[in-house]
Scaffold this motif. Structure first.
Motif, PDB file in Angstrom:
ATOM      1  N   THR A 184       0.836  -1.190   0.000  1.00  0.00           N
ATOM      2  CA  THR A 184       0.000   0.000   0.000  1.00  0.00           C
ATOM      3  C   THR A 184       0.872   1.241   0.000  1.00  0.00           C
ATOM      4  O   THR A 184       1.976   1.244   0.559  1.00  0.00           O
ATOM      5  N   ASN A 185       0.363   2.298  -0.656  1.00  0.00           N
ATOM      6  CA  ASN A 185       1.116   3.554  -0.660  1.00  0.00           C
ATOM      7  C   ASN A 185       0.928   4.333   0.637  1.00  0.00           C
ATOM      8  O   ASN A 185       1.541   5.385   0.818  1.00  0.00           O
ATOM      9  N   TYR A 186       0.110   3.835   1.555  1.00  0.00           N
ATOM     10  CA  TYR A 186       0.091   4.394   2.904  1.00  0.00           C
ATOM     11  C   TYR A 186       1.268   3.790   3.666  1.00  0.00           C
ATOM     12  O   TYR A 186       1.283   2.604   4.009  1.00  0.00           O
ATOM     13  N   GLY A 187       2.290   4.583   3.892  1.00  0.00           N
ATOM     14  CA  GLY A 187       3.450   4.117   4.648  1.00  0.00           C
ATOM     15  C   GLY A 187       4.335   3.137   3.926  1.00  0.00           C
ATOM     16  O   GLY A 187       5.334   2.681   4.490  1.00  0.00           O
ATOM     17  N   GLY A 188       3.975   2.780   2.684  1.00  0.00           N
ATOM     18  CA  GLY A 188       4.785   1.805   1.956  1.00  0.00           C
ATOM     19  C   GLY A 188       4.753   0.413   2.570  1.00  0.00           C
ATOM     20  O   GLY A 188       5.694  -0.376   2.405  1.00  0.00           O
ATOM     21  N   TYR A 189       3.680   0.092   3.281  1.00  0.00           N
ATOM     22  CA  TYR A 189       3.586  -1.192   3.967  1.00  0.00           C
ATOM     23  C   TYR A 189       3.610  -2.384   3.005  1.00  0.00           C
ATOM     24  O   TYR A 189       2.937  -2.369   1.971  1.00  0.00           O
ATOM     25  N   PRO A 210      -5.837  -6.891   9.383  1.00  0.00           N
ATOM     26  CA  PRO A 210      -6.864  -7.194   8.375  1.00  0.00           C
ATOM     27  C   PRO A 210      -7.305  -6.051   7.475  1.00  0.00           C
ATOM     28  O   PRO A 210      -7.587  -6.265   6.297  1.00  0.00           O
ATOM     29  N   THR A 211      -7.425  -4.814   8.008  1.00  0.00           N
ATOM     30  CA  THR A 211      -8.056  -3.750   7.227  1.00  0.00           C
ATOM     31  C   THR A 211      -7.204  -2.490   7.212  1.00  0.00           C
ATOM     32  O   THR A 211      -6.296  -2.312   8.036  1.00  0.00           O
ATOM     33  N   PHE A 212      -7.538  -1.593   6.282  1.00  0.00           N
ATOM     34  CA  PHE A 212      -6.842  -0.315   6.233  1.00  0.00           C
ATOM     35  C   PHE A 212      -7.051   0.468   7.527  1.00  0.00           C
ATOM     36  O   PHE A 212      -6.130   1.126   8.024  1.00  0.00           O
ATOM     37  N   ALA A 213      -8.247   0.385   8.073  1.00  0.00           N
ATOM     38  CA  ALA A 213      -8.524   1.074   9.338  1.00  0.00           C
ATOM     39  C   ALA A 213      -7.578   0.601  10.434  1.00  0.00           C
ATOM     40  O   ALA A 213      -7.155   1.387  11.295  1.00  0.00           O
ATOM     41  N   ASP A 214      -7.222  -0.683  10.397  1.00  0.00           N
ATOM     42  CA  ASP A 214      -6.282  -1.218  11.387  1.00  0.00           C
ATOM     43  C   ASP A 214      -4.891  -0.616  11.205  1.00  0.00           C
ATOM     44  O   ASP A 214      -4.184  -0.354  12.181  1.00  0.00           O
ATOM     45  N   TYR A 215      -4.493  -0.395   9.952  1.00  0.00           N
ATOM     46  CA  TYR A 215      -3.196   0.245   9.705  1.00  0.00           C
ATOM     47  C   TYR A 215      -3.208   1.695  10.193  1.00  0.00           C
ATOM     48  O   TYR A 215      -2.229   2.181  10.759  1.00  0.00           O
ATOM     49  N   LEU A 216      -4.324   2.386   9.981  1.00  0.00           N
ATOM     50  CA  LEU A 216      -4.426   3.766  10.443  1.00  0.00           C
ATOM     51  C   LEU A 216      -4.328   3.865  11.969  1.00  0.00           C
ATOM     52  O   LEU A 216      -3.772   4.828  12.504  1.00  0.00           O
ATOM     53  N   LYS A 217      -4.868   2.862  12.667  1.00  0.00           N
ATOM     54  CA  LYS A 217      -4.791   2.864  14.130  1.00  0.00           C
ATOM     55  C   LYS A 217      -3.352   2.751  14.602  1.00  0.00           C
ATOM     56  O   LYS A 217      -3.007   3.194  15.700  1.00  0.00           O
ATOM     57  N   GLY A 218      -2.513   2.134  13.771  1.00  0.00           N
ATOM     58  CA  GLY A 218      -1.111   1.945  14.142  1.00  0.00           C
ATOM     59  C   GLY A 218      -0.803   0.482  14.420  1.00  0.00           C
ATOM     60  O   GLY A 218      -1.629  -0.246  14.986  1.00  0.00           O
TER      61      GLY A 218
END
Length: 378
Positions: free
Chosen positions: A60-65, A86-94
């Motif tokens: 993903t281009n969010y953070g290059g994960y 599991p989800t993008f929301a989980d990545y946003l939480k940190g």
């Protein structure tokens, strides 16, 4: 053989279990889809890279994960081998850095301060009074510009411009990171950067690998690190400045050794400080050429990973602080030592140690670094 016997032989062959590995049958390329929305409404995207050999990597281009990395085991079964949520929301939480680009400075800087050309710079002290992994809003929390590159070796080019003063760092920094899925089941990461003022830079990726396919922890993993020295740290895990030989210590991985063999040896002060392995190994080969730095073998799955890098060192971290509170995409709880990281890098706290290889980048210079994670079976 008569016709009836021939028929029975053929039927038996069809019914017998196959010992052959499945033949990959996919077209190399890259696909793009919306992964989720940033708080400001911008779309973050998920990119799926596939090669003809059957390997698949999601980024993903969010953070290059590195969201997932699917490779076959010795029976040909494809499974994900990197920890992710599991989800993008989980990545946003940190997350505990489950596979993002780390910058501007991977690892720790003591007290969040350093001197450069006689001037002191103050960074975010986001880890027990020290600076770690780029600060409170590091590169892992930025939405990068993404350019997919289709072809026999699909690639994703990510770009981010870090403004002067961001997280306390001097200079406007232009950064490109290219992920390439190679034909030989290797994920290559190329880093490039330039600056308009003197600054410090130490980029890396923080993927947690679990070559079992999320079936068990990594204590049975057999690791080799081509390093004859390591960096001892203080209790706060800041390098003391000493560069110590690994010979005769629990840090000697010059011959393949199980991770779990010595990881709980609490008679070793450094193991107590890191709650396991969380240290920087200094490669015997300090050249900037792309060289083999480490290998990991998971005996039950047969998966084998080789790590090549142009960097002078690697941080082996054995997920000592995972506690079972996070659940992965596969529904598995990530407990202690459920993964291991091989973070290729310059030395931690380098700006404060003149005897360490420099991490200073100046105008007119180009920062370049390459790391490759290559997967196979044995």
């Amino acid at each position: 053989m008569n016709l009836i016997s021939l028929f029975l032989f053929a039927a038996g062959s069809l019914l017998a279990p196959s010992t052959q590995k499945p033949v990959p049958n996919q077209k190399a390329g890259i696909e793009k889809e919306v992964f989720g929305q940033m708080p400001d409404g911008r779309d973050a995207h998920l990119f799926t890279l596939r090669n003809a050999a059957g390997m698949e990597v999601k980024l993903t281009n969010y953070g290059g994960y590195i969201v997932s990395c699917s490779v076959p085991d010795k029976a040909g079964k494809q499974e994900n081998v990197t920890l992710g949520v599991p989800t993008f929301a989980d990545y946003l939480k940190g997350t505990p850095s489950f596979g993002p680009i780390i910058g501007r400075f991977g690892n720790r800087i003591a007290g969040g301060k350093f001197l450069l050309d006689g001037k002191e710079y103050t960074l975010a002290a986001n880890s027990n009074g020290n600076h770690i992994h780029g600060g409170r809003v590091g590169f892992d929390k930025k939405l990068w510009d993404a350019t997919p590159v289709n072809g026999p070796e699909p690639a994703l080019k990510l770009h981010y411009t870090s403004p002067d003063g961001e997280e306390g760092y001097p200079g406007t920094l232009s950064v490109d990171v290219v992920y390439t899925l190679q034909k030989d089941n290797a994920l290559r990461i190329d880093y490039k950067a330039t600056t308009d003022k003197p600054t410090v830079l130490n980029l890396t990726n923080h993927a947690y690998f679990n070559l079992s396919g999320m079936k068990r922890d990594v204590l049975n993993n057999v690791v080799m690190i081509k390093a004859d020295k390591f960096l001892p740290t203080s209790k706060a895990q800041i390098p003391t400045g000493e560069i110590r030989p690994v010979a005769g210590t629990v840090f000697d991985f010059r011959t393949p050794t199980e991770v779990g063999k010595r990881i709980n040896d609490t008679t070793e002060t450094q193991i107590r400080y890191g709650s396991g392995y969380d240290h920087c190994w200094v490669f015997t080969d300090q050249s900037k050429k792309l060289k083999l730095g480490a290998t990991v073998y998971e005996p039950e799955s047969g998966r084998f990973m080789e790590m090549f890098t142009t960097e002078p060192a690697v941080q082996l971290y054995t997920a000592n602080h995972l506690n079972g509170k996070l659940q992965g995409k596969e529904g598995v709880l990530f407990t202690r030592r459920f993964g291991l990281c091989l973070e290729t890098e310059h030395f931690p706290d380098s700006p404060n140690h003149p005897n360490f290889p420099t991490t200073t980048l100046r105008p007119g210079e180009a920062y370049q670094s390459t790391t490759v994670y290559k997967f196979s079976v044995k």
